[in-house]
Design a protein around this motif. Structure first.
Motif, PDB file in Angstrom:
ATOM      1  N   ASN A  83       0.843  -1.182   0.000  1.00 28.27           N
ATOM      2  CA  ASN A  83       0.000   0.000   0.000  1.00 28.27           C
ATOM      3  C   ASN A  83       0.887   1.244   0.000  1.00 28.27           C
ATOM      4  O   ASN A  83       1.664   1.471   0.924  1.00 28.27           O
ATOM      5  CB  ASN A  83      -0.915   0.000   1.228  1.00 28.27           C
ATOM      6  CG  ASN A  83      -1.979   1.079   1.168  1.00 28.27           C
ATOM      7  OD1 ASN A  83      -1.995   1.905   0.254  1.00 28.27           O
ATOM      8  ND2 ASN A  83      -2.876   1.081   2.139  1.00 28.27           N
ATOM      9  N   TYR A  84       0.733   2.048  -1.030  1.00 27.84           N
ATOM     10  CA  TYR A  84       1.571   3.240  -1.204  1.00 27.84           C
ATOM     11  C   TYR A  84       1.532   4.170   0.003  1.00 27.84           C
ATOM     12  O   TYR A  84       2.525   4.811   0.345  1.00 27.84           O
ATOM     13  CB  TYR A  84       1.107   3.968  -2.464  1.00 27.84           C
ATOM     14  CG  TYR A  84       1.561   5.397  -2.620  1.00 27.84           C
ATOM     15  CD1 TYR A  84       2.813   5.699  -3.140  1.00 27.84           C
ATOM     16  CD2 TYR A  84       0.719   6.449  -2.264  1.00 27.84           C
ATOM     17  CE1 TYR A  84       3.219   7.020  -3.306  1.00 27.84           C
ATOM     18  CE2 TYR A  84       1.112   7.769  -2.429  1.00 27.84           C
ATOM     19  CZ  TYR A  84       2.362   8.048  -2.939  1.00 27.84           C
ATOM     20  OH  TYR A  84       2.758   9.351  -3.096  1.00 27.84           O
ATOM     21  N   VAL A  92      11.285   2.572   1.689  1.00 26.48           N
ATOM     22  CA  VAL A  92      12.050   2.598   0.440  1.00 26.48           C
ATOM     23  C   VAL A  92      11.139   2.988  -0.721  1.00 26.48           C
ATOM     24  O   VAL A  92      11.536   3.766  -1.604  1.00 26.48           O
ATOM     25  CB  VAL A  92      12.710   1.236   0.174  1.00 26.48           C
ATOM     26  CG1 VAL A  92      13.416   1.243  -1.175  1.00 26.48           C
ATOM     27  CG2 VAL A  92      13.706   0.905   1.281  1.00 26.48           C
ATOM     28  N   THR A  93       9.919   2.493  -0.722  1.00 26.90           N
ATOM     29  CA  THR A  93       8.958   2.878  -1.761  1.00 26.90           C
ATOM     30  C   THR A  93       8.704   4.380  -1.724  1.00 26.90           C
ATOM     31  O   THR A  93       8.642   5.041  -2.765  1.00 26.90           O
ATOM     32  CB  THR A  93       7.633   2.115  -1.570  1.00 26.90           C
ATOM     33  OG1 THR A  93       7.875   0.712  -1.698  1.00 26.90           O
ATOM     34  CG2 THR A  93       6.611   2.539  -2.611  1.00 26.90           C
ATOM     35  N   THR A  94       8.570   4.919  -0.503  1.00 26.69           N
ATOM     36  CA  THR A  94       8.390   6.364  -0.352  1.00 26.69           C
ATOM     37  C   THR A  94       9.603   7.114  -0.884  1.00 26.69           C
ATOM     38  O   THR A  94       9.468   8.145  -1.555  1.00 26.69           O
ATOM     39  CB  THR A  94       8.163   6.726   1.125  1.00 26.69           C
ATOM     40  OG1 THR A  94       7.018   6.017   1.608  1.00 26.69           O
ATOM     41  CG2 THR A  94       7.951   8.224   1.299  1.00 26.69           C
ATOM     42  N   GLU A  95      10.781   6.591  -0.610  1.00 26.75           N
ATOM     43  CA  GLU A  95      12.001   7.230  -1.103  1.00 26.75           C
ATOM     44  C   GLU A  95      12.051   7.212  -2.625  1.00 26.75           C
ATOM     45  O   GLU A  95      12.471   8.191  -3.252  1.00 26.75           O
ATOM     46  CB  GLU A  95      13.218   6.497  -0.528  1.00 26.75           C
ATOM     47  CG  GLU A  95      14.563   6.889  -1.136  1.00 26.75           C
ATOM     48  CD  GLU A  95      14.950   8.343  -0.888  1.00 26.75           C
ATOM     49  OE1 GLU A  95      15.840   8.843  -1.593  1.00 26.75           O
ATOM     50  OE2 GLU A  95      14.357   8.982   0.009  1.00 26.75           O
ATOM     51  N   THR A 123       0.435  10.672  -8.161  1.00 23.87           N
ATOM     52  CA  THR A 123      -1.027  10.565  -8.174  1.00 23.87           C
ATOM     53  C   THR A 123      -1.438   9.347  -8.987  1.00 23.87           C
ATOM     54  O   THR A 123      -0.592   8.653  -9.547  1.00 23.87           O
ATOM     55  CB  THR A 123      -1.664  11.831  -8.780  1.00 23.87           C
ATOM     56  OG1 THR A 123      -1.254  11.935 -10.156  1.00 23.87           O
ATOM     57  CG2 THR A 123      -1.221  13.082  -8.033  1.00 23.87           C
ATOM     58  N   VAL A 124      -2.752   9.113  -9.070  1.00 28.47           N
ATOM     59  CA  VAL A 124      -3.218   7.972  -9.865  1.00 28.47           C
ATOM     60  C   VAL A 124      -3.336   8.319 -11.337  1.00 28.47           C
ATOM     61  O   VAL A 124      -3.713   7.477 -12.142  1.00 28.47           O
ATOM     62  CB  VAL A 124      -4.570   7.441  -9.342  1.00 28.47           C
ATOM     63  CG1 VAL A 124      -4.421   6.850  -7.966  1.00 28.47           C
ATOM     64  CG2 VAL A 124      -5.622   8.538  -9.367  1.00 28.47           C
ATOM     65  N   LYS A 320      -3.590   3.176  -2.193  1.00 27.69           N
ATOM     66  CA  LYS A 320      -3.404   2.809  -3.598  1.00 27.69           C
ATOM     67  C   LYS A 320      -2.149   1.954  -3.703  1.00 27.69           C
ATOM     68  O   LYS A 320      -1.318   1.916  -2.789  1.00 27.69           O
ATOM     69  CB  LYS A 320      -3.283   4.047  -4.485  1.00 27.69           C
ATOM     70  CG  LYS A 320      -2.028   4.876  -4.289  1.00 27.69           C
ATOM     71  CD  LYS A 320      -1.972   6.021  -5.308  1.00 27.69           C
ATOM     72  CE  LYS A 320      -0.702   6.839  -5.135  1.00 27.69           C
ATOM     73  NZ  LYS A 320      -0.616   7.939  -6.123  1.00 27.69           N
ATOM     74  N   GLY A 321      -1.993   1.273  -4.829  1.00 22.69           N
ATOM     75  CA  GLY A 321      -0.849   0.389  -5.003  1.00 22.69           C
ATOM     76  C   GLY A 321       0.458   1.136  -5.213  1.00 22.69           C
ATOM     77  O   GLY A 321       0.472   2.292  -5.637  1.00 22.69           O
ATOM     78  N   SER A 322       1.544   0.457  -4.924  1.00 20.02           N
ATOM     79  CA  SER A 322       2.881   1.034  -5.084  1.00 20.02           C
ATOM     80  C   SER A 322       3.530   0.654  -6.408  1.00 20.02           C
ATOM     81  O   SER A 322       4.582   1.194  -6.763  1.00 20.02           O
ATOM     82  CB  SER A 322       3.793   0.571  -3.941  1.00 20.02           C
ATOM     83  OG  SER A 322       3.321   1.008  -2.690  1.00 20.02           O
ATOM     84  N   SER A 323       2.917  -0.291  -7.122  1.00 17.53           N
ATOM     85  CA  SER A 323       3.577  -0.871  -8.291  1.00 17.53           C
ATOM     86  C   SER A 323       3.970   0.163  -9.334  1.00 17.53           C
ATOM     87  O   SER A 323       5.073   0.130  -9.886  1.00 17.53           O
ATOM     88  CB  SER A 323       2.668  -1.924  -8.927  1.00 17.53           C
ATOM     89  OG  SER A 323       2.421  -2.979  -8.042  1.00 17.53           O
TER      90      SER A 323
END
Length: 510
Positions: A83-84, A92-95, A123-124, A320-323
């Motif tokens: 989850n984003y 790390v995803t946030t970075e 954003t989406v 929302k997804g992180s992908s």
């Protein structure tokens, strides 16, 4: 979101041949089934339904990416359960998101130092990005008007009539008047001079489009900046510019580096761009960046701590997804400036090949320009026998999805076909498309001529501008498919229908 309007007959059932190996009972169409089923059966049922969808690679209506490398596909699948918004859990995803924001800000020449952090957010898509940018402009304008003791109830935005429908959504959802510069034949983008003339003390910003959905053209942001600067000096206002670079933001920096449209222009305060278009990521990611921290009112930024730490957030949604964020970072480091430049050059060459092939047929006028987004918009030279709508419909038999549409006000009488050239549309596909278009034209040429059905002159004058064109089209379809000549009663019904919908936006896909 698509609003469902299906008739839900609870008795309607679905029957599947292959799935009957696992289950024999029919499946209700609009209600959740009472019992479970084997995973193989569920997969087969859904897979069979999806077979009737169009082929994404042949969907030439969409700007959205339809192909990525297998390595990136794997990264996306590996992170699909992240989850984003859980920034503390997935730091790390946030970075990676923050790195993407900074890369885009530098690409758009934001005044950010090497040791400074850019202001922006993932954003989406560009629709959400535009909502956020618009809110920032509205709140900043309102705060200034309140401080000056002036009315702040009637904000407006100036745009061209060629804007994507998300601008209309922003205006309607957040109670901002949308002042549109009308188009004209041969000039299908916003005229900067007319736009500046429409600016008043209640204008929160002027929105310029870098890559029109209709023709792919870049609007003249530099001229707009110059004219608006002069008006601001004369009036004492400080009306800013937002650049909607959803389609062109990842094209202009690589193909036209000397074109001034971004933060090099002082009045440009924010820019949005779609990562899922020419950012080369699957659908579901957009970006908005601001010139400086002062251009994003602090009151719009929320701070939450119930996920483990203090986290600032400025989005319209939450989870929302992180992908897609991870995929965007992959593309940036995998391709670099060199890779993006090569892909955009290749897209433009394939667009030219398609345009040359269409010109050789002698049947089309090219409406799009050579500078802009790699797409080809074209109209029939002679629409007396059939229309672009019939050409688009006939192409579906070959698997091609090519949109046909009329231009916005005041150019509704111009109807065009448009082909968007993405990374996965190669030279051989361009040749095949031209060949199939020639086959369609040959078939349509063999049909009887359209019957010209006249209606009362006074009735025609009372209709909205493009109704007569629509009546002609509908009449032609009836004539050619059924051999029926509509009477006056039928014509009145058709006119009534088109009167109801004639004011709706038809500017394509985001």
């Amino acid at each position: 979101m698509v609003i469902t309007a299906a008739v839900t007959d609870s008795k309607e059932q679905l029957y599947y041949t292959f799935a009957s190996r696992y289950v024999r009972a029919p499946l209700p169409r609009f209600k959740m089934p009472e019992n479970s089923m084997p995973k193989e059966a569920a997969y087969q049922i859904v897979n069979d339904e999806l077979m009737l969808d169009g082929n994404p690679r042949l969907n030439l209506a969409s700007f959205v990416t339809t192909w990525m490398e297998p390595e990136c596909d794997k990264l996306m699948m590996d992170s699909i359960n992240k989850n984003y918004v859980d920034m503390d859990e997935y730091p790390v995803t946030t970075e990676l998101q923050n790195r993407c924001v900074n890369m885009i800000a530098h690409l758009f020449n934001a005044p950010v130092g090497d040791d400074e952090t850019a202001i922006g957010v993932g954003t989406v898509g560009s629709s959400e990005a535009i909502m956020l940018a618009g809110l920032a402009f509205k709140r900043k304008w309102q705060a200034k008007r309140k401080a000056e003791g002036k009315p702040y109830e009637k904000p407006n935005i100036v745009t061209g009539a060629n804007v994507q429908v998300c601008w209309e959504k922003f205006a309607r959802y957040f109670e901002v008047e949308l002042k549109e510069v009308k188009l004209k034949e041969g000039y299908y983008v916003m005229d900067p001079k007319e736009a500046v003339e429409m600016v008043d003390e209640n204008t929160i910003c002027v929105a310029a489009i870098l890559g029109s959905t209709l023709t792919g053209e870049f609007e003249n942001v530099k001229l707009l900046n110059e004219l608006l600067t002069e008006k601001n000096k004369e009036t004492g206002w400080d009306t800013p510019i937002h650049v909607d670079a959803a389609s062109g933001g990842f094209i202009a920096p690589f193909l036209y580096p000397d074109l001034e449209w971004d933060f090099r222009l002082p009045l440009v305060k924010s820019i949005n761009v779609s990562g899922h278009k020419y950012g080369l990521v699957y659908a579901g990611v957009g970006w908005v960046v601001w010139r400086s921290k002062e251009d994003l009112p602090e009151e719009l930024v929320f701070h939450i701590n119930y996920l483990g730490s203090d986290q600032p957030t400025f989005t319209l949604n939450f989870s929302k997804g992180s992908s897609q964020i991870i995929a965007q970072y992959y593309q940036f480091i995998r391709l670099g400036c060199e890779g993006y430049r090569n892909i955009m050059v290749n897209c433009m060459e394939n667009a030219k090949a398609l345009k040359d092939g269409l010109v050789k047929t002698g049947r089309f006028d090219i409406v799009s320009k050579d500078v802009g987004v790699p797409l080809v918009a074209f109209s029939l030279k002679d629409s007396s026998r059939y229309t672009v709508f019939q050409v688009a419909e006939s192409l579906r038999r070959f698997g091609w999805i090519v949109p046909a549409y009329t231009m916005p006000a005041n150019a509704e009488h111009i109807a065009v076909l448009r082909v968007v050239i993405r990374e996965d549309f190669n030279f051989s596909l361009a040749e095949r498309l031209v060949s199939d278009i020639e086959k369609v034209l040959k078939e349509l040429d063999a049909l009887p001529p359209r019957v010209s059905t006249k209606i009362d002159h006074k009735e025609l004058e009372a209709l909205p501008p493009r109704v007569s064109t629509k009546i002609d089209h509908v009449t032609a379809v009836a004539n050619e498919t059924e051999g029926i000549k509509p009477d006056n009663h039928h014509l009145r019904e058709i006119a009534s229908y088109w009167r109801r919908i004639s004011n709706k936006k038809t500017s394509g896909v985001c």
